[in-house]
Design a protein around this motif. Structure first.
Motif, PDB file in Angstrom:
ATOM      1  N   THR A  11     103.340  17.364  61.376  1.00 17.95           N
ATOM      2  CA  THR A  11     104.501  18.251  61.399  1.00 17.95           C
ATOM      3  C   THR A  11     104.835  18.600  62.839  1.00 17.95           C
ATOM      4  N   VAL A  12     106.030  18.236  63.289  1.00 16.68           N
ATOM      5  CA  VAL A  12     106.349  18.400  64.707  1.00 16.68           C
ATOM      6  C   VAL A  12     107.627  19.193  64.893  1.00 16.68           C
ATOM      7  N   LEU A  13     107.651  19.968  65.986  1.00 20.51           N
ATOM      8  CA  LEU A  13     108.875  20.505  66.553  1.00 20.51           C
ATOM      9  C   LEU A  13     109.249  19.588  67.705  1.00 20.51           C
ATOM     10  N   SER A  14     110.381  18.944  67.613  1.00 22.12           N
ATOM     11  CA  SER A  14     110.776  17.962  68.626  1.00 22.12           C
ATOM     12  C   SER A  14     112.292  17.913  68.699  1.00 22.12           C
ATOM     13  N   PRO A  15     112.844  17.249  69.711  1.00 17.38           N
ATOM     14  CA  PRO A  15     114.306  17.119  69.753  1.00 17.38           C
ATOM     15  C   PRO A  15     114.888  16.447  68.512  1.00 17.38           C
ATOM     16  N   ASN A  16     114.201  15.414  67.992  1.00 12.50           N
ATOM     17  CA  ASN A  16     114.708  14.753  66.780  1.00 12.50           C
ATOM     18  C   ASN A  16     114.659  15.699  65.587  1.00 12.50           C
ATOM     19  N   GLN A  17     113.546  16.424  65.452  1.00 17.77           N
ATOM     20  CA  GLN A  17     113.439  17.398  64.354  1.00 17.77           C
ATOM     21  C   GLN A  17     114.528  18.447  64.487  1.00 17.77           C
ATOM     22  N   ARG A  18     114.742  18.924  65.709  1.00 18.94           N
ATOM     23  CA  ARG A  18     115.763  19.957  65.912  1.00 18.94           C
ATOM     24  C   ARG A  18     117.146  19.439  65.520  1.00 18.94           C
ATOM     25  N   ALA A  19     117.458  18.216  65.896  1.00 20.45           N
ATOM     26  CA  ALA A  19     118.757  17.635  65.543  1.00 20.45           C
ATOM     27  C   ALA A  19     118.914  17.546  64.024  1.00 20.45           C
TER      28      ALA A  19
ATOM     29  N   ALA B  38     115.708  28.725  56.371  1.00 17.96           N
ATOM     30  CA  ALA B  38     116.078  28.320  57.725  1.00 17.96           C
ATOM     31  C   ALA B  38     115.691  29.446  58.669  1.00 17.96           C
ATOM     32  N   VAL B  39     115.229  29.091  59.876  1.00 22.69           N
ATOM     33  CA  VAL B  39     114.894  30.084  60.890  1.00 22.69           C
ATOM     34  C   VAL B  39     115.487  29.634  62.213  1.00 22.69           C
ATOM     35  N   ILE B  40     116.167  30.574  62.889  1.00 22.06           N
ATOM     36  CA  ILE B  40     116.813  30.274  64.167  1.00 22.06           C
ATOM     37  C   ILE B  40     116.479  31.380  65.163  1.00 22.06           C
TER      38      ILE B  40
ATOM     39  N   ALA C  25     117.850  32.702  69.313  1.00 21.73           N
ATOM     40  CA  ALA C  25     118.769  32.469  70.425  1.00 21.73           C
ATOM     41  C   ALA C  25     118.056  31.926  71.652  1.00 21.73           C
ATOM     42  N   GLN C  26     116.723  32.111  71.714  1.00 16.56           N
ATOM     43  CA  GLN C  26     115.934  31.628  72.842  1.00 16.56           C
ATOM     44  C   GLN C  26     114.927  30.590  72.347  1.00 16.56           C
ATOM     45  N   ASP C  27     113.934  30.326  73.178  1.00 16.17           N
ATOM     46  CA  ASP C  27     112.797  29.513  72.764  1.00 16.17           C
ATOM     47  C   ASP C  27     111.998  30.291  71.726  1.00 16.17           C
ATOM     48  N   TRP C  28     111.189  29.589  70.945  1.00 15.08           N
ATOM     49  CA  TRP C  28     110.276  30.259  70.029  1.00 15.08           C
ATOM     50  C   TRP C  28     109.371  31.197  70.830  1.00 15.08           C
ATOM     51  N   ALA C  29     109.190  32.401  70.311  1.00 13.04           N
ATOM     52  CA  ALA C  29     108.376  33.430  70.984  1.00 13.04           C
ATOM     53  C   ALA C  29     108.960  33.797  72.343  1.00 13.04           C
ATOM     54  N   GLY C  30     110.260  33.601  72.520  1.00 11.24           N
ATOM     55  CA  GLY C  30     110.864  33.809  73.828  1.00 11.24           C
ATOM     56  C   GLY C  30     110.932  35.253  74.269  1.00 11.24           C
ATOM     57  N   GLY C  31     110.749  36.192  73.351  1.00  6.69           N
ATOM     58  CA  GLY C  31     110.803  37.607  73.710  1.00  6.69           C
ATOM     59  C   GLY C  31     109.419  38.226  73.724  1.00  6.69           C
ATOM     60  N   THR C  32     109.286  39.313  72.981  1.00  2.13           N
ATOM     61  CA  THR C  32     108.053  40.103  72.974  1.00  2.13           C
ATOM     62  C   THR C  32     106.833  39.284  72.579  1.00  2.13           C
ATOM     63  N   SER C  33     107.009  38.322  71.691  1.00  2.00           N
ATOM     64  CA  SER C  33     105.863  37.621  71.117  1.00  2.00           C
ATOM     65  C   SER C  33     105.182  36.641  72.057  1.00  2.00           C
ATOM     66  N   SER C  34     105.685  36.482  73.269  1.00  2.00           N
ATOM     67  CA  SER C  34     104.945  35.720  74.277  1.00  2.00           C
ATOM     68  C   SER C  34     104.488  36.620  75.418  1.00  2.00           C
ATOM     69  N   ARG C  35     104.619  37.950  75.228  1.00  2.00           N
ATOM     70  CA  ARG C  35     104.356  38.879  76.336  1.00  2.00           C
ATOM     71  C   ARG C  35     103.536  40.080  75.877  1.00  2.00           C
TER      72      ARG C  35
ATOM     73  N   ALA D 258     114.221  24.570  61.138  1.00  2.00           N
ATOM     74  CA  ALA D 258     113.993  25.456  62.282  1.00  2.00           C
ATOM     75  C   ALA D 258     114.704  24.915  63.506  1.00  2.00           C
ATOM     76  N   ALA D 259     115.416  25.802  64.203  1.00  2.00           N
ATOM     77  CA  ALA D 259     116.102  25.401  65.431  1.00  2.00           C
ATOM     78  C   ALA D 259     116.097  26.568  66.414  1.00  2.00           C
ATOM     79  N   SER D 260     115.490  26.339  67.566  1.00  2.00           N
ATOM     80  CA  SER D 260     115.550  27.328  68.639  1.00  2.00           C
ATOM     81  C   SER D 260     116.880  27.194  69.376  1.00  2.00           C
ATOM     82  N   ARG D 261     117.164  28.205  70.200  1.00  2.73           N
ATOM     83  CA  ARG D 261     118.385  28.256  70.997  1.00  2.73           C
ATOM     84  C   ARG D 261     119.647  28.049  70.150  1.00  2.73           C
ATOM     85  N   VAL D 262     119.676  28.780  69.044  1.00  4.43           N
ATOM     86  CA  VAL D 262     120.871  28.874  68.197  1.00  4.43           C
ATOM     87  C   VAL D 262     121.201  30.362  68.102  1.00  4.43           C
TER      88      VAL D 262
END
Length: 570
Positions: A2-10, A47-49, A51-61, A194-198
């Protein structure tokens, strides 16, 4: 795999515009990722979207802790602590034993009798609640009492006059961003899109005013998307109110942002075999050991600047140094610091915006209706993300459907957890085969668990990936490659911030590794020379802005310095 990748995102982007989902989750931090897994594992189309990268806010800090919240016992909040300790046990034993490791802490005592007595009672209750939550099974060792001499053996770098003894207790630590990415990938396993940056730009409603979907923009391409869903769950943390405002109406939650900062110092700088837990006049301070460094924090101050890029100020750094140095025999200085980072806690305010809306208040978090068809959840903490997710999905479904499709995540292992113990038993054999030392194997197992063979297969296919990064030898080139092909990194900063975490773990924030990491990423993601140069320039500008920000005296100046670096997209 199971991968998160550009092809998966498309593929997910295409699916977002082509089907109606049972549940649309807005927000890809730990709460939103947990909701996506809870929903998809119930068999709901999800579906999960973000606006930033995954964990781009509080969850990476965060403080990178999985803990019951020992300090909450002082407020007699037994229910909250019991819930968090139960979740801690599940993470340690079933859900993510590869990502979550038990960690001992010393609690220094300054008075010989009274303080030891009431502290022992509190820690004893902490242990008892953990045992009850785990059905009598220990997921971590119980408390131990130390004399001053015993405490100094565990933490030689503490001032002898800073304590008369200590209590040693256990909690756990976690790579917060890796947990989020693994939650998203596990949700994909169960059918989620799943798509980040949406970025959501509008909540769509039918004639009755019920939410039926969203208008969103693919930030990478600029394409506008229409995503339809029967239920929308807003899990955007400190952005909760902004997301609610897109729906209009009067419902939702009120959330304030509180900044917490951490400093990072080299592991060899402190001689200790345990972490430390210190009470301050405002909150608590943790000194947390990791494999190659220490994390020390945190602060708790209101933040009124932009939400995307919070940063520590010079005063914040002084605060953490001053409190740590109250107990350290050899004071830390700024020269010891190899990294800093800041995150924003979404502090939930006591009342929902519209008391006429249905609401579920569950200890530290709240779920409420924004408008029909859309709910919001906020509050809580990383440790209890699973409970928050279950509550959010139950609330969105309503009592009848929630009973018909109950949550299954309490016993659901994340990717890398199944077979982890057996994989750990292969460490010596794999180390001999690939020429890795014990430290390297510990690092790899704690990041990939039973998925480690997938990383090793990449090395078998391209032996150059088995060599360490020249400027950051704690990471293999294969880890950068996997960040791009499996873990959803779309940009150079995604790799440095949330996957190969040199942004907060290296004195130059990974600057000396930029060329090599960019070369690996370009190959994995198909960047041309122009795109590669742009990614490198962007990340170097980010480094300069972050270093400038932490020299500023206050939040406004620090935020302005950080915003000098342009965003890579959007």
């Amino acid at each position: 795999m199971t991968v998160l990748s550009p092809n998966q995102r498309a593929e997910s982007i295409a699916a977002l515009g082509a089907q109606t989902f049972d549940v649309l989750v807005i927000g890809g931090g730990v709460t939103g990722a947990g909701i996506a897994l809870d929903s998809s594992s119930r068999g709901l189309t999800t579906a999960v979207i973000d606006a930033q990268d995954w964990a781009g806010g509080t969850s990476s800090r965060s403080s990178r802790l999985v803990h019951g919240g020992l300090r909450y016992l002082y407020n007699l909040d037994f229910t909250l602590v019991a819930e968090a300790l139960k979740e801690r046990g599940r993470l340690l034993t079933t859900i993510a034993p590869h990502l979550v490791q038990a960690q001992p802490f010393l609690w220094p005592l300054k008075k010989p009798v009274v303080e030891r007595a009431y502290s022992a009672l509190g820690v004893g209750m902490y242990d008892a609640l953990a045992l009850i939550g785990a059905g009598g099974h220990k997921s971590v060792p119980l408390q131990r009492h130390h004399t001053r001499a015993g405490a100094l053996r565990r933490f030689p770098d503490i001032k002898p006059d800073a304590l008369v003894g200590a209590i040693e207790f256990y909690d756990a630590r976690v790579d917060d961003a890796r947990l989020v990415i693994t939650l998203i990938r596990t949700a994909l396993k169960y059918g989620a899109q799943a798509a980040s940056r949406v970025r959501v730009t509008k909540i769509l409603k039918d004639d009755s005013g019920r939410a039926i979907g969203v208008l969103a923009t693919d930030v990478e391409s600029g394409e506008e998307l229409t995503i339809t869903a029967r239920r929308i769950i807003n899990a955007t943390g400190v952005w909760t109110e902004q997301t609610q405002d897109l729906a209009g109406g009067s419902g939702g939650l009120k959330v304030l942002a509180s900044k917490g900062i951490h400093i990072v110092i080299p592991r060899e700088r402190l001689k200790a075999t345990t972490g430390m837990f210190l009470r301050t006049e405002k909150s608590v301070l943790f000194i947390i050991p990791w494999q190659h460094y220490w994390v020390i924090g945190t602060t708790d101050t209101a933040w009124h600047e932009q939400l995307k890029n919070p940063v520590p100020t010079s005063a914040d750094i002084d605060y953490v140094l001053d409190h740590a140095n109250e107990v350290l025999a050899e004071p830390l200085t700024r020269e010891d610091i190899i990294g800093t980072y800041a995150g924003l806690r979404p502090l939930l305010q006591p009342k929902v915006l519209d008391e006429t809306k249905s609401t579920k208040v569950s200890r530290e978090h709240t779920v409420t209706e924004v408008i029909p068809g859309m709910v919001a959840i906020a509050g809580g903490k990383l440790t209890t993300y699973r409970v928050m997710a279950e509550d959010a999905v139950d609330f969105a479904l309503g009592p009848s459907l929630a009973r018909a499709k109950p949550s299954v995540t309490a016993g659901l292992p994340l990717l890398g957890a199944d077979g982890y113990a057996a994989m750990r038993n292969q460490a010596a054999r794999l180390a001999a085969k690939y020429g890795f030392d014990a430290d390297r194997m510990k690092h790899l197992l704690s990041r990939y668990g039973s998925e480690l063979p997938d990383l090793l297969a990449d090395i078998d296919a391209d032996p150059s990936l088995g060599t360490p990064l020249g400027a950051a030898p704690q990471f293999l080139r294969a880890e950068v490659h996997r960040a791009c092909t499996v873990e959803g990194a779309l940009h150079l900063e995604d790799i440095f911030v949330a996957r190969v975490r040199l942004n907060s773990e290296a004195r130059d924030r990974g600057g000396s590794a930029v060329d090599e990491v960019a070369e690996i990423a370009a190959s994995a993601l198909g960047w041309d020379a122009e795109r590669t140069a742009r990614e490198k320039q962007n990340y170097r500008e980010r480094i300069a802005a972050e270093l400038a920000a932490q020299r500023q005296p206050d939040d406004a100046a620090a935020s302005a310095a950080r915003m000098e670096a342009p965003e890579i997209v959007g």
